[in-house]
Design an enzyme around this catalytic site. Sequence first.
Site, PDB file in Angstrom:
ATOM      1  N   HIS A  28       0.810  -1.229   0.000  1.00  0.00           N
ATOM      2  CA  HIS A  28       0.000   0.000   0.000  1.00  0.00           C
ATOM      3  C   HIS A  28       0.844   1.280   0.000  1.00  0.00           C
ATOM      4  O   HIS A  28       0.743   2.131   0.875  1.00  0.00           O
ATOM      5  CB  HIS A  28      -1.092   0.001   1.074  1.00  0.00           C
ATOM      6  N   HIS A  82      -4.378  -9.500  14.472  1.00  0.00           N
ATOM      7  CA  HIS A  82      -4.457  -8.294  13.639  1.00  0.00           C
ATOM      8  C   HIS A  82      -5.289  -8.614  12.405  1.00  0.00           C
ATOM      9  O   HIS A  82      -5.045  -9.604  11.725  1.00  0.00           O
ATOM     10  CB  HIS A  82      -3.022  -7.877  13.263  1.00  0.00           C
ATOM     11  N   GLU A  84      -5.668  -6.914   9.515  1.00  0.00           N
ATOM     12  CA  GLU A  84      -5.286  -6.479   8.168  1.00  0.00           C
ATOM     13  C   GLU A  84      -5.150  -7.716   7.267  1.00  0.00           C
ATOM     14  O   GLU A  84      -4.758  -8.793   7.712  1.00  0.00           O
ATOM     15  CB  GLU A  84      -3.996  -5.643   8.197  1.00  0.00           C
ATOM     16  N   ASP A  86      -3.249  -8.950   5.123  1.00  0.00           N
ATOM     17  CA  ASP A  86      -2.044  -9.782   4.972  1.00  0.00           C
ATOM     18  C   ASP A  86      -1.979 -10.855   6.055  1.00  0.00           C
ATOM     19  O   ASP A  86      -1.182 -11.787   5.960  1.00  0.00           O
ATOM     20  CB  ASP A  86      -0.756  -8.939   4.947  1.00  0.00           C
ATOM     21  N   HIS A 148      -0.747  -1.255  14.639  1.00  0.00           N
ATOM     22  CA  HIS A 148      -0.989   0.042  14.055  1.00  0.00           C
ATOM     23  C   HIS A 148      -2.436   0.192  13.567  1.00  0.00           C
ATOM     24  O   HIS A 148      -2.741   1.162  12.862  1.00  0.00           O
ATOM     25  CB  HIS A 148      -0.002   0.271  12.885  1.00  0.00           C
ATOM     26  N   ASP A 167       2.243  -6.917  13.932  1.00  0.00           N
ATOM     27  CA  ASP A 167       3.144  -6.121  13.082  1.00  0.00           C
ATOM     28  C   ASP A 167       4.321  -5.504  13.844  1.00  0.00           C
ATOM     29  O   ASP A 167       5.363  -5.182  13.237  1.00  0.00           O
ATOM     30  CB  ASP A 167       2.365  -4.991  12.402  1.00  0.00           C
ATOM     31  N   TYR A 195      10.587  -0.143   8.045  1.00  0.00           N
ATOM     32  CA  TYR A 195       9.230  -0.584   8.397  1.00  0.00           C
ATOM     33  C   TYR A 195       8.600   0.397   9.403  1.00  0.00           C
ATOM     34  O   TYR A 195       7.460   0.824   9.253  1.00  0.00           O
ATOM     35  CB  TYR A 195       9.285  -2.000   8.992  1.00  0.00           C
ATOM     36  N   HIS A 228       5.791 -10.195  10.552  1.00  0.00           N
ATOM     37  CA  HIS A 228       6.626 -10.051   9.344  1.00  0.00           C
ATOM     38  C   HIS A 228       8.093 -10.169   9.748  1.00  0.00           C
ATOM     39  O   HIS A 228       8.483  -9.678  10.811  1.00  0.00           O
ATOM     40  CB  HIS A 228       6.459  -8.673   8.697  1.00  0.00           C
TER      41      HIS A 228
END
Length: 402
Positions: A28, A82, A84, A86, A148, A167, A195, A228
Amino acid sequence: MKDIYSAIKVSDNVYWVGAIDWTIRDFHGYTTPHGSTYNAYLIMADKITLIDTVKKPFKDEMLARIQSVVDPSKIEYIISNHSELDHSGCLPEVIDFIKPEKVFASTVGVKTLKELLHNAHEIIAVKDGETLSLGNMDVSFMETRMIHWPDSMFTYLAKDELLFSQDAFGMHLATLERFADEIPAATLEYEGATYYANIVLPYSAIVLKALEKVAASGLKIKIIAPDHGPVWRKDLGFILDLYKKWALQKPKAKAVVIYATMWHSTEKMAEAISESLAQSGIKTKLISMNETHRSEAAYEVLDAGALIIGSPTLNNNILPQMADVMTYLKGLKPANKIGAAFGSFGWSGESVKHLEEILKEMKVDLVTESIAVKNAPDSGVLEKCHDLGKIVAAELLKKVNN
Ligand code: FEO
């Protein structure tokens, strides 16, 4: 034939069962030249538990890694730290396939997963501080709202002294090495900072509070397993200290000069300012947005004390490359910077005013008057640019040494 994918043991009771995305180059708007990983983890408790899932196209890779340890249908719990995509994109399909007894997420996570995935599966909300029994071991939850996303939470496995941090403490780095201690420290620091600068920076005040909350909790943490990049199992102080430093954003004697140019007039001004800053003892990065990605600019701005920006006027405005990077940087909310603006113009000359407005909106302290030059800078204008660099350098050194 045995599947090519295999799980990797992270601790006595936990396996990494994520996926490696070697080819992703855009996250993104954040460029990821070294790919990424989507980390999912399997806790081999009485109630076998999967922590997070992976991006939708990587579902089969994750299931194959799980299969190398246990039949996926034996998984009884899934915990989503989380929402999101991904980490949740394949969640509905995984639930259909595994048919777990229960799926858990934070209170906000339950709503966010419903809104993102529109799935019919029941997801159970867990609260900050709540403990969940997995039979022969427990996990507990810590909400980390806005690190986040509002749904974000950590899960802690006391038996292995392991924190699943979603994250936080992660990086976009595709490697076959699964542990941070197998990767050079300079790579970890660069990728971790990139990051942080591109994802976590706007929430720095919350990061500081979360670091305090974790310290105050008295939890023994031997391993940090993010969503990640590599798992941290040695010298956790390395990444924890870096997070504290990045979150505090104390200004350094470093300046970043960001510009775009049409016919090299603004570029000559940028070079004069940069030379002057460097001659005054300031570590200086000169970034042309004609050639550079916005993520790299964000990385350089993270630890800079001064932000100086330049653009020629195009159609009563700034160049689109500068509009792009400044919109991005404004959203990332870097703090504690001083700065200045400069640029060239052919006739109307609005660019410098626009740049000043952007810096003011970013709460950058403008320490000297902007310089705008009609057409090309002559030696007198370049001398003024040199002086601008000297003024910014003096102000920055005063601030840093205070
Ligand atoms: Fe890695 Fe915020 O998702």
